[in-house]
Design an enzyme around this catalytic site. Structure first.
Site, PDB file in Angstrom:
ATOM      1  N   ASP A 168      45.912  37.807  44.492  1.00  0.00           N
ATOM      2  CA  ASP A 168      46.980  38.783  43.459  1.00  0.00           C
ATOM      3  C   ASP A 168      48.334  38.557  44.433  1.00  0.00           C
ATOM      4  O   ASP A 168      48.774  39.596  44.749  1.00  0.00           O
ATOM      5  CB  ASP A 168      46.341  39.863  43.421  1.00  0.00           C
ATOM      6  CG  ASP A 168      45.875  40.043  41.657  1.00  0.00           C
ATOM      7  OD1 ASP A 168      45.636  38.900  41.387  1.00  0.00           O
ATOM      8  OD2 ASP A 168      45.634  41.284  41.189  1.00  0.00           O
ATOM      9  N   ARG A 172      42.488  29.579  39.364  1.00  0.00           N
ATOM     10  CA  ARG A 172      42.236  30.075  40.769  1.00  0.00           C
ATOM     11  C   ARG A 172      40.875  29.983  41.062  1.00  0.00           C
ATOM     12  O   ARG A 172      40.195  30.192  40.601  1.00  0.00           O
ATOM     13  CB  ARG A 172      42.544  31.790  40.632  1.00  0.00           C
ATOM     14  CG  ARG A 172      42.591  32.350  41.830  1.00  0.00           C
ATOM     15  CD  ARG A 172      43.248  33.797  41.777  1.00  0.00           C
ATOM     16  NE  ARG A 172      42.912  34.631  40.863  1.00  0.00           N
ATOM     17  CZ  ARG A 172      43.387  35.891  40.866  1.00  0.00           C
ATOM     18  NH1 ARG A 172      44.364  36.193  41.424  1.00  0.00           N
ATOM     19  NH2 ARG A 172      42.674  36.966  40.248  1.00  0.00           N
ATOM     20  N   ARG A 177      35.609  42.943  43.959  1.00  0.00           N
ATOM     21  CA  ARG A 177      36.818  43.576  44.925  1.00  0.00           C
ATOM     22  C   ARG A 177      36.052  44.946  45.007  1.00  0.00           C
ATOM     23  O   ARG A 177      35.252  45.464  44.361  1.00  0.00           O
ATOM     24  CB  ARG A 177      37.934  43.538  43.761  1.00  0.00           C
ATOM     25  CG  ARG A 177      37.697  43.860  42.388  1.00  0.00           C
ATOM     26  CD  ARG A 177      38.660  43.554  41.500  1.00  0.00           C
ATOM     27  NE  ARG A 177      38.682  42.468  40.797  1.00  0.00           N
ATOM     28  CZ  ARG A 177      39.431  41.594  40.556  1.00  0.00           C
ATOM     29  NH1 ARG A 177      40.801  41.906  40.728  1.00  0.00           N
ATOM     30  NH2 ARG A 177      39.500  40.608  39.701  1.00  0.00           N
ATOM     31  N   ASP A 222      41.921  47.627  43.562  1.00  0.00           N
ATOM     32  CA  ASP A 222      41.389  46.292  42.859  1.00  0.00           C
ATOM     33  C   ASP A 222      41.937  44.742  43.132  1.00  0.00           C
ATOM     34  O   ASP A 222      41.474  43.875  42.841  1.00  0.00           O
ATOM     35  CB  ASP A 222      41.964  46.788  41.416  1.00  0.00           C
ATOM     36  CG  ASP A 222      43.482  46.827  41.097  1.00  0.00           C
ATOM     37  OD1 ASP A 222      43.826  47.854  41.846  1.00  0.00           O
ATOM     38  OD2 ASP A 222      44.103  46.294  40.593  1.00  0.00           O
ATOM     39  N   ASN A 223      42.692  45.053  44.262  1.00  0.00           N
ATOM     40  CA  ASN A 223      43.403  43.815  44.845  1.00  0.00           C
ATOM     41  C   ASN A 223      42.827  43.505  46.307  1.00  0.00           C
ATOM     42  O   ASN A 223      43.287  42.772  46.889  1.00  0.00           O
ATOM     43  CB  ASN A 223      44.780  43.838  44.885  1.00  0.00           C
ATOM     44  CG  ASN A 223      45.388  43.760  43.421  1.00  0.00           C
ATOM     45  OD1 ASN A 223      44.879  43.230  42.939  1.00  0.00           O
ATOM     46  ND2 ASN A 223      46.646  44.009  43.262  1.00  0.00           N
ATOM     47  N   GLY A 275      48.104  39.598  27.785  1.00  0.00           N
ATOM     48  CA  GLY A 275      46.808  38.619  28.482  1.00  0.00           C
ATOM     49  C   GLY A 275      47.421  37.404  29.097  1.00  0.00           C
ATOM     50  O   GLY A 275      47.099  36.153  29.350  1.00  0.00           O
ATOM     51  N   GLY A 325      40.236  45.782  34.805  1.00  0.00           N
ATOM     52  CA  GLY A 325      39.109  44.759  34.315  1.00  0.00           C
ATOM     53  C   GLY A 325      40.170  43.585  33.974  1.00  0.00           C
ATOM     54  O   GLY A 325      41.430  43.437  34.331  1.00  0.00           O
TER      55      GLY A 325
HETATM   56  P1  AMP Z   1      47.623  43.142  39.100  1.00  0.00           P
HETATM   57  O1  AMP Z   1      48.828  43.994  38.995  1.00  0.00           O
HETATM   58  O2  AMP Z   1      47.546  41.598  38.554  1.00  0.00           O
HETATM   59  O3  AMP Z   1      46.641  43.513  39.994  1.00  0.00           O
HETATM   60  O4  AMP Z   1      46.974  43.630  37.634  1.00  0.00           O
HETATM   61  C1  AMP Z   1      46.680  44.906  37.562  1.00  0.00           C
HETATM   62  C2  AMP Z   1      45.699  44.994  36.020  1.00  0.00           C
HETATM   63  O5  AMP Z   1      46.756  44.899  34.890  1.00  0.00           O
HETATM   64  C3  AMP Z   1      44.698  43.935  35.851  1.00  0.00           C
HETATM   65  O6  AMP Z   1      43.710  44.700  35.211  1.00  0.00           O
HETATM   66  C4  AMP Z   1      45.262  43.057  35.019  1.00  0.00           C
HETATM   67  O7  AMP Z   1      44.270  42.328  34.368  1.00  0.00           O
HETATM   68  C5  AMP Z   1      46.116  43.655  34.007  1.00  0.00           C
HETATM   69  N1  AMP Z   1      47.148  42.848  33.691  1.00  0.00           N
HETATM   70  C6  AMP Z   1      48.352  42.406  34.404  1.00  0.00           C
HETATM   71  N2  AMP Z   1      49.102  41.695  33.632  1.00  0.00           N
HETATM   72  C7  AMP Z   1      48.663  41.655  32.253  1.00  0.00           C
HETATM   73  C8  AMP Z   1      49.030  41.132  30.988  1.00  0.00           C
HETATM   74  N3  AMP Z   1      50.120  40.433  30.924  1.00  0.00           N
HETATM   75  N4  AMP Z   1      48.267  41.292  29.910  1.00  0.00           N
HETATM   76  C9  AMP Z   1      46.929  42.187  30.179  1.00  0.00           C
HETATM   77  N5  AMP Z   1      46.584  42.505  31.285  1.00  0.00           N
HETATM   78  C10 AMP Z   1      47.401  42.568  32.378  1.00  0.00           C
HETATM   79 MG    MG Z   2      44.977  42.524  40.395  1.00  0.00          MG
END
Ligand code: AMP
Ligand code: MG
Length: 494
Positions: free
Chosen positions: A265, A180, A187, A255-256, A130, A94
């Site tokens: 991403d 963005r 996705r 998810d990407n 976050g 999410g």
């Molecule tokens: P990503 O690698 O950017 O595709 O992220 C994978 C998952 O990790 C997604 O659900 C992102 O929302 C979550 N995520 C990545 N970085 C953070 C962060 N700093 N805080 C909270 N969730 C994160």
């Molecule tokens: Mg992602």
């Protein structure tokens, strides 16, 4: 100062539909306010395309709005729920550090998601803060915009606003929020989430996606199957395009993988210098799952995950549905390799591939790999039979085995009265002169985020905004780093 109607909402024109879907698919919440927002980057060209206007005198509002401190009129912020296969393992995910502000309609009546990334915790943050670092948001801005100018479907970047807050990673960083812009953030992982947790919603959601992105398919005999076929086409085209410019996404988790077929991403992505089919830069991709040459088979794997979420809609008989999915997925390799060979042929100035051309391409790739030849510059060299200064140390054009291949290629190109000049025209449209070279990207980001010196960033961004125009003289922006990039590593979501 009195505000006119036009400037009072700056052109924001939200028409939000996701928020009308079942409440279990998202969480409504506002971005977390930040301490001291300041605009690091603003994409005026994209703002114009979107119909957003911040006349002089209102520029100060940019920081407030694009940090999430002041909500744009008509926005209905939410974090989307999704799941995904990460390195092959199914996980609940999410928007953990992103907020969808809404769906904006442009003056040309196109709809785009406007999302803030790095805007604080959400119910999906798990243990994350976050937040996002200025460094990684500048990186996403630069590379996504470069991809756009290379002519590759991608998320766009409208703004980066520094938050004035610290973000703790291995060391302390400046925080930032990226705006963005994307056709949508739906996705494969969104479908996986619904199929797993709320299977009764899958039909309604599929209808929503078809109506929103591919309305023509609503009339087909089997709309879910037509959707699957369409998404497969878009993914094939996307990965072929990545391979045209030497792009390695780095984290092709489901998810990407966007349903409308856009690259997004930009975590551990990178551009290849010397060609190797198994090239990997991501620090966490220990087994090379997402290596350059594995991208087609991973796209196919992800599509199999997508198909599994749609089975009940393909046919009510599970066996028949599975058979339908298998048949489509088996088509992937044939379709991919035909489009791949056509694309590689265009890189070689050939726009009417015939049998034997696939071997010509393969032979070239093998020679490039054996000689550690720069991917981008080898094709540039072919236009002029070698430009020595484009090569660092190993100049493939000086290799004997390569001259044999060159003869074959020239003979092939000049069949049927076609000239090298004709070929050059095709090559110039398909081979970039400039790609975001990893070392230059890092230099620009270091200067911007550590020394507040944005000059290298802006210079590089300008070069990457016109990647196909050949410079009059070889430019340092075209060269790989001296000594190669063997030690270069990229990192996920920092
Ligand atoms: P990503 O690698 O950017 O595709 O992220 C994978 C998952 O990790 C997604 O659900 C992102 O929302 C979550 N995520 C990545 N970085 C953070 C962060 N700093 N805080 C909270 N969730 C994160
Ligand atoms: Mg992602």
């Amino acid at each position: 100062m009195k505000r006119t109607n036009q400037t009072s909402n700056y052109g924001f024109n939200f028409q939000n539909t996701y928020i009308k879907l079942d409440k279990r698919l998202f969480s409504s919440l506002n971005p977390v306010s930040v301490k001291k927002p300041s605009v690091a980057l603003w994409n005026e060209t994209l703002a114009k395309e979107l119909g957003l206007e911040f006349p002089d005198g209102y520029k100060k509002d940019l920081a407030e709005i694009f940090s999430g401190n002041r909500l744009p009129e008509g926005s209905q912020p939410l974090a989307q729920a999704y799941a995904g296969h990460q390195f092959g393992h199914f996980t609940m995910l999410g928007d953990g550090r992103a907020i969808l502000m809404g769906e904006h309609i442009t003056p040309e009546n196109k709809k785009f998601d406007i999302q803030f990334k790095g805007s604080g915790q959400t119910p999906y943050s798990r243990r994350g803060d976050g937040k996002a670092t200025l460094y990684s948001m500048l990186r996403e801005y630069l590379i996504s915009e470069a991809m756009h100018h290379l002519g590759i479907p991608t998320s766009r970047s409208l703004a980066v606003v520094a938050t004035g807050e610290e973000v703790i990673r291995e060391t302390t960083h400046q925080g930032a929020v990226l705006t963005r812009v994307m056709t949508s953030h739906i996705r494969v992982g969104t479908f996986e989430y619904i199929r797993y947790l709320q299977p009764q919603l899958i039909e309604e959601f599929t209808r929503y996606v078809i109506n929103r992105h591919f309305p023509d398919l609503a009339e087909s005999e089997n709309p879910a199957l037509a959707l699957f076929e369409k998404v497969m086409q878009l993914q094939i085209d996307l990965v072929v395009n990545w391979m045209r410019v030497g792009f390695i996404h780095g984290v092709m988790n489901t998810d990407n993988m966007s349903i409308p077929g856009e690259t997004f991403d930009y975590g551990p992505c990178a551009f290849m210098n010397d060609y190797h089919s198994q090239k990997v830069f991501s620090s966490i991709d220990h087994y090379g799952r997402y290596a350059f040459g594995n991208q087609p088979s991973i796209a196919q794997w992800n599509l199999a995950c997508f198909a599994s979420t749609l089975l009940s809609q393909f046919d009510e008989n599970e066996e028949t549905a599975t058979e339908m999915a298998k048949e489509r997925l088996e088509e992937f390799e044939k379709q991919f390799s035909s489009k791949f060979v056509s694309m590689m042929c265009r890189k070689l100035g050939i726009d009417d591939p015939v049998s034997g051309d696939a071997e010509l391409v393969e032979e070239l790739l093998n020679l490039m790999q054996e000689n550690k030849a720069d991917y981008t510059n080898t094709f540039l060299g072919l236009e002029n039979k070698g430009i020595p200064c484009l090569f660092d140390g190993s100049n493939i054009f000086e290799k004997e085995a390569f001259s044999g291949w060159l003869n074959k290629w020239e003979n092939r190109v000049t069949q049927n009265g076609f000239t090298m000049e004709d070929a050059k025209k095709i090559m110039q449209k398909n081979n970039p002169a400039f790609i975001p070279r990893n070392h230059l990207v890092e230099e620009a980001l270091e200067a911007a985020s550590n020394k507040s010196d944005f000059n290298p960033f802006h210079k590089l961004h300008k070069i990457l905004s016109d990647p196909y125009t050949r410079p009059r003289e070889v430019s340092s922006y075209q060269l790989p780093p001296p000594g190669g990039d063997a030690g270069y590593q990229t990192f996920c979501g920092t």
